[in-house]
Write a protein that holds these residues in place. Structure first.
Motif, PDB file in Angstrom:
ATOM      1  N   SER A 256     -43.800 -32.947 -55.092  1.00  0.00           N
ATOM      2  CA  SER A 256     -42.400 -32.545 -55.008  1.00  0.00           C
ATOM      3  C   SER A 256     -41.899 -31.885 -56.297  1.00  0.00           C
ATOM      4  O   SER A 256     -40.751 -31.465 -56.371  1.00  0.00           O
TER       5      SER A 256
ATOM      6  N   PRO B 125     -39.814 -24.354 -57.053  1.00  0.00           N
ATOM      7  CA  PRO B 125     -38.941 -23.182 -57.020  1.00  0.00           C
ATOM      8  C   PRO B 125     -38.292 -22.999 -55.649  1.00  0.00           C
ATOM      9  O   PRO B 125     -38.848 -23.372 -54.615  1.00  0.00           O
ATOM     10  N   LYS B 126     -37.123 -22.382 -55.676  1.00  0.00           N
ATOM     11  CA  LYS B 126     -36.422 -22.082 -54.433  1.00  0.00           C
ATOM     12  C   LYS B 126     -36.950 -20.774 -53.843  1.00  0.00           C
ATOM     13  O   LYS B 126     -37.717 -20.049 -54.463  1.00  0.00           O
ATOM     14  N   ARG B 127     -36.507 -20.472 -52.641  1.00  0.00           N
ATOM     15  CA  ARG B 127     -37.041 -19.341 -51.879  1.00  0.00           C
ATOM     16  C   ARG B 127     -36.937 -17.999 -52.605  1.00  0.00           C
ATOM     17  O   ARG B 127     -37.925 -17.255 -52.641  1.00  0.00           O
TER      18      ARG B 127
ATOM     19  N   HIS C 208     -36.978 -17.244 -55.726  1.00  0.00           N
ATOM     20  CA  HIS C 208     -37.978 -17.282 -56.796  1.00  0.00           C
ATOM     21  C   HIS C 208     -39.365 -17.050 -56.200  1.00  0.00           C
ATOM     22  O   HIS C 208     -40.144 -16.223 -56.687  1.00  0.00           O
TER      23      HIS C 208
ATOM     24  N   SER D 181     -35.540 -18.926 -62.957  1.00  0.00           N
ATOM     25  CA  SER D 181     -34.709 -19.583 -61.952  1.00  0.00           C
ATOM     26  C   SER D 181     -33.307 -19.744 -62.515  1.00  0.00           C
ATOM     27  O   SER D 181     -33.134 -19.784 -63.741  1.00  0.00           O
TER      28      SER D 181
END
Length: 179
Positions: free
Chosen positions: A20, A36-38, A40, A111
């Motif tokens: 995670s 990382p988020k989408r 990124h 980010s």
């Protein structure tokens, strides 16, 4: 009375069981980051495809995504850029573990939560340990800053063409990285 802090080794880092988060080591200290988020991930994937196709077609070396590089020992530093390039003459044989040394090119996709001090610290480590060039890719501003081992910094905007001699002959419109 004194207290001692346990410094983690690269071997201990390799055995962390935590899907995670992403983890890196700086001088034995564990850094934990959220996945990382989408946006990124999308920019990193674009870079892998664009740079990877060029490197493969021209047989220049290897492209990796989020691979670990063992940069310093005792205490250990292991960093994993979003994308990296190692030229064939340095690539060596495949090993099961972290690459022993720096990549020629480290690409960090920024980010929104990245702090400038933390980014500059990692940038400094990359360059001090032998990385020839670091790209700081900013999806929010749609820019790429190229920092060379000589200390030269160039900022490329969306309307510019990105060029870096670390990957011989490579050039791409910056806008393609973000589309």
């Amino acid at each position: 009375m004194s207290t001692t802090t346990h410094l983690m080794t690269a071997d201990e880092l390799m055995n962390i069981n935590d899907d995670s988060h992403r983890h890196e080591l700086i001088k034995g200290e564990l850094l934990t980051m959220p996945l990382p988020k989408r946006p990124h991930g999308r920019v990193a994937a674009n870079l892998i495809m664009i740079l990877g196709q060029y490197v493969k077609a021209n047989r220049l070396g290897q492209i990796c995504a989020e691979a670990g590089y063992h940069l310093e020992r005792d205490p250990d530093t292991v960093l994993g850029p979003d994308v990296s390039f190692v030229a064939w003459d340095r690539a060596g044989d495949e090993i099961d573990g972290y690459y022993p040394g720096p990549p020629d090119l480290a690409i960090e996709v920024l980010s929104p939560g990245d702090r400038r001090g933390r980014v500059e610290r990692k940038l400094s480590i990359w360059l001090q340990t032998g990385t020839r060039s670091v790209w700081l890719v900013n999806p929010r501003l749609r820019t790429v800053e190229v920092i060379s081992s000589t200390g030269e910094r160039k900022l490329f905007h969306e309307s510019d063409e990105l060029v870096d001699d670390t990957v011989p002959g490579f050039h791409v419109p910056v806008s393609e990285i973000f589309n």
